[in-house]
Design a protein around this motif. Sequence first.
Motif, PDB file in Angstrom:
ATOM      1  N   LEU A 171      -0.840   0.521   6.529  1.00 16.39           N
ATOM      2  CA  LEU A 171      -1.874  -0.185   5.772  1.00 16.39           C
ATOM      3  C   LEU A 171      -1.203  -1.301   4.996  1.00 16.39           C
ATOM      4  O   LEU A 171      -0.016  -1.229   4.677  1.00 16.39           O
ATOM      5  N   PHE A 172      -1.987  -2.342   4.676  1.00 18.02           N
ATOM      6  CA  PHE A 172      -1.415  -3.439   3.904  1.00 18.02           C
ATOM      7  C   PHE A 172      -1.431  -3.048   2.433  1.00 18.02           C
ATOM      8  O   PHE A 172      -2.500  -2.945   1.833  1.00 18.02           O
ATOM      9  N   PRO A 173      -0.264  -2.816   1.826  1.00 17.91           N
ATOM     10  CA  PRO A 173      -0.222  -2.207   0.491  1.00 17.91           C
ATOM     11  C   PRO A 173      -0.748  -3.120  -0.614  1.00 17.91           C
ATOM     12  O   PRO A 173      -1.083  -2.638  -1.692  1.00 17.91           O
ATOM     13  N   HIS A 174      -0.834  -4.413  -0.339  1.00 17.12           N
ATOM     14  CA  HIS A 174      -1.263  -5.338  -1.389  1.00 17.12           C
ATOM     15  C   HIS A 174      -2.778  -5.567  -1.361  1.00 17.12           C
ATOM     16  O   HIS A 174      -3.303  -6.329  -2.155  1.00 17.12           O
ATOM     17  N   ALA A 182      -9.868   1.631  -3.896  1.00 18.67           N
ATOM     18  CA  ALA A 182      -8.526   2.106  -4.247  1.00 18.67           C
ATOM     19  C   ALA A 182      -7.478   1.305  -3.480  1.00 18.67           C
ATOM     20  O   ALA A 182      -7.776   0.698  -2.446  1.00 18.67           O
ATOM     21  N   MET A 183      -6.259   1.310  -3.991  1.00 15.56           N
ATOM     22  CA  MET A 183      -5.161   0.714  -3.251  1.00 15.56           C
ATOM     23  C   MET A 183      -4.554   1.797  -2.348  1.00 15.56           C
ATOM     24  O   MET A 183      -4.587   2.982  -2.697  1.00 15.56           O
ATOM     25  N   ALA A 216      -1.645   2.890  -1.832  1.00 12.10           N
ATOM     26  CA  ALA A 216      -0.626   3.769  -2.412  1.00 12.10           C
ATOM     27  C   ALA A 216      -1.247   4.927  -3.192  1.00 12.10           C
ATOM     28  O   ALA A 216      -0.578   5.916  -3.470  1.00 12.10           O
ATOM     29  N   ALA A 217      -2.536   4.799  -3.547  1.00 14.18           N
ATOM     30  CA  ALA A 217      -3.182   5.865  -4.306  1.00 14.18           C
ATOM     31  C   ALA A 217      -3.771   6.945  -3.399  1.00 14.18           C
ATOM     32  O   ALA A 217      -4.330   7.916  -3.887  1.00 14.18           O
ATOM     33  N   GLN A 275       4.393  -3.683   9.250  1.00 15.99           N
ATOM     34  CA  GLN A 275       3.350  -4.513   8.660  1.00 15.99           C
ATOM     35  C   GLN A 275       2.994  -5.663   9.595  1.00 15.99           C
ATOM     36  O   GLN A 275       1.826  -5.975   9.796  1.00 15.99           O
ATOM     37  N   LEU A 333      -0.735  -2.107  -7.617  1.00 16.55           N
ATOM     38  CA  LEU A 333      -0.592  -1.539  -6.281  1.00 16.55           C
ATOM     39  C   LEU A 333      -0.914  -0.055  -6.240  1.00 16.55           C
ATOM     40  O   LEU A 333      -1.148   0.497  -5.177  1.00 16.55           O
ATOM     41  N   ALA A 341      -6.153   3.403  -8.490  1.00 15.11           N
ATOM     42  CA  ALA A 341      -6.880   4.419  -7.719  1.00 15.11           C
ATOM     43  C   ALA A 341      -8.295   3.972  -7.351  1.00 15.11           C
ATOM     44  O   ALA A 341      -8.895   4.505  -6.427  1.00 15.11           O
TER      45      ALA A 341
END
Lengths: 313, 230
Positions: free
Chosen positions: A88-91, A132-133, A135-136, B125, B226, B229
């Motif tokens: 997934l694109f983390p940003h 949500a992002m 990473a969560a 990515q 980043l 939640a």
Amino acid sequence: MITFDNVNKYYGDYHALREINEHVAKGEVLVVCGPSGSGKSTLIRTINRLEPIASGRIAVAGQDIHAPGLDVNAFRSHIGFVFQQFNLFPHLSVLDNCALAPQRLRGLSRKEAEERALALLERVGLAHKAHAMPAALSGGQQQRVAIARALAMQPPQMLFDEPTSALDPEMVGEVLQVMRDLAHGGMTMVCVTHEMGFARSGGPRLVHGPRASAGAGRARGFLCAAATCARTAIPGRYPQPVQRGRMNERMMVWLCAQANGMLAPSGARYRGGARGARSRPGGPYHVTHHRRSFSVAGADRRRARRAEPGGLS
Amino acid sequence: MLELLHDYWLYFLVGRYPEGPLGGLALTVVLASLALVLSLPFGLLLGLARLSPWRLLRWPVAVLIHVVRGIPLLLVIFWAYFFLPSITGHESGQFGTMLAALVIFDGIYLAEIVRAGVQAVPRGQVEAARSLGLNYLDSMHSVVLPQALRHMLPSLVNQFVSTIKETSLGYIIGLAEVSFIASQVNGLVLTKPVQVYFLLGMTYFVLCFSLSRAAFWLERRQARFLKAAA
């Protein structure tokens, strides 16, 4: 839908893909199993040209995807790809992950793309995490988002490269459920997996690899050992023990199931590939039919159960 | 020292402005900011060229980077000072000369930072972006660079802090930035070199330190963003 025609690939001297011939029809689900290093990932990555091939032809919906001059970007946008590591694109938020490509490539407005993304997130049970992002999220949730992201391009076929291998056992079930639903909905799928729980629910067709034709007995040995990740070859049942190192080069097992076979009862014990074996004329593959899906003996069966609490049976 | 500040603060801050050209601390800040703003896109282009699949683009840039990195900034300033007018055909002035030298010099350092940042983005990515069907530029722009920028932030700050300090070399070509002004003040007062140069040092320190802190704050905010939640 997806056709391999004498495909060969080398890494240096190593012959990674050897004379691959296979066809996946529309609505069919092909599950590719085999030990590490047997070329499963390489195989699936050649389908959308993440890996080049040395010779042969791979056609998706009739189009040779390795043809020079092909607009590979347009072509890839019709092939969904799900990675082992989710990627997934983390940003970007979960919603933006799913809405990015449709906006860029399908000319959707931001609003339309987000609506479509939200509908898909609903389908994988994650609409509440839309903002949500990545990473969560847990691994299983991330992988479900990755599936939704691929589906957002509305591809007629989906490729899964070990989609559950990076997950904790308790999260495997939720991802497999999404995949099962997809298969049930008639999606054409190719799935590389170690997950015997998923392979087990596959049904009527069992295809095994290149050197199988060297001898039926040996082929069966390879088949069994490869199918159970080279760990639980059933002792005494097969004429030759299989050496792992040799097998990497020689063997790959493909299980192929019609979508409607995905949820077939899986109580039956696997009886070995030779029963009802039938050589496809002219091809290096043996195609084996057996009446029911197979389940795996011993440790692997327990592992599959643990990994997948709901089970299929 | 207070006396020194009282007599010369305006001269220190803006040079002979408004009667003469702008100078002093204001000129240093303007020069450094412009150098940052211009060298970043320049460095970005060079960095992407260095990562390009085309040799025709990659090789000349690699040569430029190795050459400029192998010579001191002072020499780059001299070259800009003596050669730039003969290339462009007209006098570029001390400010323009210094700006050009800084943009070239910092640009090639930034190019290497960009390259490192882009290469630090996991291969998956790019594969994920490309397998969705995004082309090279789209995946660079929407997926790789935003992440690369995050990796690059500490090194970028490092480079920007250097840039601020590098403006002091404008002294050598008579640019009236803050170091030049400080030495002028020292020449006028004569008896207080320690105090004058202490003040100059403090000025640079405050500039650079506040930039580092701002960047640190930005990094932490990014990290929180980043992990949000919802």
